[in-house]
Design a protein around this motif. Structure first.
Motif, short mmCIF file in Angstrom:
data_model
loop_
_atom_site.label_atom_id
_atom_site.label_comp_id
_atom_site.label_asym_id
_atom_site.label_seq_id
_atom_site.Cartn_x
_atom_site.Cartn_y
_atom_site.Cartn_z
N ASN A 114 0.82 -1.21 0.00
CA ASN A 114 0.00 0.00 0.00
C ASN A 114 0.85 1.25 0.00
O ASN A 114 0.52 2.26 -0.64
N ARG A 115 1.95 1.21 0.74
CA ARG A 115 2.85 2.36 0.79
C ARG A 115 3.48 2.60 -0.60
O ARG A 115 3.57 3.73 -1.08
N GLY A 165 0.97 4.14 -3.15
CA GLY A 165 0.76 5.57 -2.97
C GLY A 165 1.92 6.40 -3.45
O GLY A 165 1.75 7.39 -4.18
N SER A 166 3.14 6.01 -3.08
CA SER A 166 4.31 6.82 -3.43
C SER A 166 4.65 6.74 -4.91
O SER A 166 5.04 7.75 -5.53
N THR A 187 2.50 6.15 -7.34
CA THR A 187 1.46 6.90 -8.03
C THR A 187 1.80 8.39 -8.05
O THR A 187 1.66 9.06 -9.08
N THR A 188 2.27 8.91 -6.92
CA THR A 188 2.67 10.31 -6.84
C THR A 188 3.81 10.60 -7.81
O THR A 188 3.81 11.62 -8.52
N ARG A 215 -6.75 4.73 -10.63
CA ARG A 215 -6.86 4.28 -9.24
C ARG A 215 -7.87 3.16 -9.06
O ARG A 215 -7.80 2.41 -8.08
#
Length: 455
Positions: free
Chosen positions: A269-270, A273-274, A276-277, A289
């Protein structure tokens, strides 16, 4: 520099392979190294590009010219084209828009360049591959010489065997439609200094698309369907590969399909998120998403394959993903449609070609179970076709007797049954057994897998 009217890359009499392409050499003094532009339009490179375009065939672009018409056309018209290219005034034609259905629903938009532009793009791509490919990540497998989807799937299996039980499945939303031209050209210019080549690539990106008789400007994107597009996609996503590698992550990428393997759900999950950024801020692309997800490695699909561990222990095995099987069955239904009024010989020939190509890709699967199940289902579909061909009860009774089934009561029962139910009865299974279909020319999935898997 040579006069393009005196020495052209394609000889005006070039109608055979041996005399098809003449050189567009830019002669230099003191044997200086050729520029990239000279490499692109060299005799050898153009001839290889011409052969490739002809071999790939493909649909015509907006001018309607076919690949078969390309040689004679360039034999007469290349001097003018070359003069425009060399002067920097050549303008690629807009691509023809084509939409095809996606396997999981929706439509994929393709751009079909005219064959002349396919030739030039192919020549550019061939010259750029040696410039870029040696510097690409070892975890990148799509559209690269000597690399394949099978290698990507095997690398994924190795990552799982090393203890990575969670996968981050990244979906880049309409990647080929969203590539920022400035960002892409900046990355191309890192290794390409030849301004004439850069200018020509930019013009291909901005050529536009012909849709319903009107040209739509291309402000972003690199249309799928052009010879340059696969290489440019790898150039664009090389920064993502370097970012993932720099973080010490295990991953595989095949074009815009990206999967990262980590040890825990929390870490997955981490990473989602990172990363994707990073993709959205640094690469100016968009992550879908809804389709991007974190999942157990035994529930994900990678290039049509999945992974499993028999009994929960032992070595990790490769399986065929269920979605790939569903797509296969859709195609087999087409070849075994009762309404397709062709001979069984023709039907089995077309079906066999399709099966051979499908198994050649999915031969990587470790288990024969799926192939055996597909054979049972496909033979039943074919028995149903025979049932319809026999037309009436009397003829069906006569044919199953002739083919070796001799229990009259059962024959009378099956004669009036529905087609699909009749195809699985004992009478039809005995009369039209595996040996019967082998004699008819049926190429079994399992038989092909056994042969191709050991080839």
């Amino acid at each position: 520099m040579a006069d393009p009217q005196e020495e052209t890359p394609v000889h005006t009499a070039a109608l055979s392979e041996e005399r098809s392409v003449q050189t567009a050499h830019h002669r230099t003094d003191n044997h200086r190294e050729s520029s990239l532009w000279e490499t692109v339009f060299s005799k050898e490179n153009l001839l290889a590009a011409l052969r490739r375009v002809e071999a790939n065939r493909g649909a015509p672009g907006i001018d309607g010219m076919t690949t078969e018409e390309l040689r004679p056309w360039i034999a007469l018209n290349w001097p003018k084209v070359w003069a425009e290219l060399d002067a920097g005034t050549y303008r690629p034609a807009p691509v023809r828009r084509v939409t095809i259905p996606k396997p999981n629903g929706g439509e994929r938009m393709l751009g079909v360049p005219r064959v002349l532009d396919r030739l030039i793009q192919q020549a550019i791509a061939q010259a750029l591959v040696p410039v870029f490919d040696p510097h690409f990540s070892g975890a990148s497998f799509g559209f690269r010489p000597g690399r394949s989807a099978h290698q990507a799937v095997k690398v994924g299996r190795r990552a799982i065997e090393d203890g990575n039980r969670w996968a981050v499945d990244l979906d880049l939303d309409k990647f080929f439609d969203r590539v920022n031209h400035d960002a892409l050209m900046a990355r191309v210019a890192r290794r390409v200094e030849d301004k004439k080549v850069l200018k020509l690539i930019r013009r291909y990106l901005e050529a536009g698309m012909m849709a319903e008789g009107e040209v739509v400007a291309s402000e972003e994107g690199t249309p799928q369907g052009s010879p340059l597009s696969p290489l440019l996609s790898n150039v664009m996503l090389d920064d993502l590969d370097r970012e993932l590698f720099g973080r010490g992550l295990r991953f595989v990428r095949y074009a815009d399909d990206v999967m990262v393997f980590v040890r825990s759900e929390r870490a997955a999950n981490r990473v989602l998120g990172s990363v994707t950024t990073f993709i959205e801020t640094r690469l100016k692309l968009k992550v879908n998403r809804e389709k991007s997800k974190v999942s157990s490695v035994f529930k994900v699909s990678l290039l049509g394959f999945g992974y499993y561990r028999p009994g929960g222990k032992g070595p990790v095995k490769i399986r065929i993903d269920r979605k790939a099987v569903r797509r296969l069955k859709k195609e087999v239904r087409r070849f075994t449609s009762r309404s397709w009024g062709v001979s069984m010989e023709h039907r089995l020939e077309k079906l066999g070609r399709f099966m051979t190509g499908w198994v050649a890709y999915f031969k990587l699967a470790d288990s024969s179970w799926t192939f055996k199940q597909l054979d049972e289902w496909t033979r039943r579909r074919l028995r149903q076709v025979r049932w319809v061909e026999w037309k009436n009860a009397n003829n069906r009774n006569r044919m199953v007797r002739k083919l070796g089934y001799v229990i009259p009561n059962e024959i009378r029962i099956i004669a009036g049954r529905r087609k699909w139910k009749a195809s699985r009865t004992l009478a039809m299974s005995i009369a039209l057994d595996n040996a019967y279909w082998d004699a008819q020319g049926y190429k079994s999935f399992n038989g092909l897998w056994q042969r191709l898997g050991t080839a």
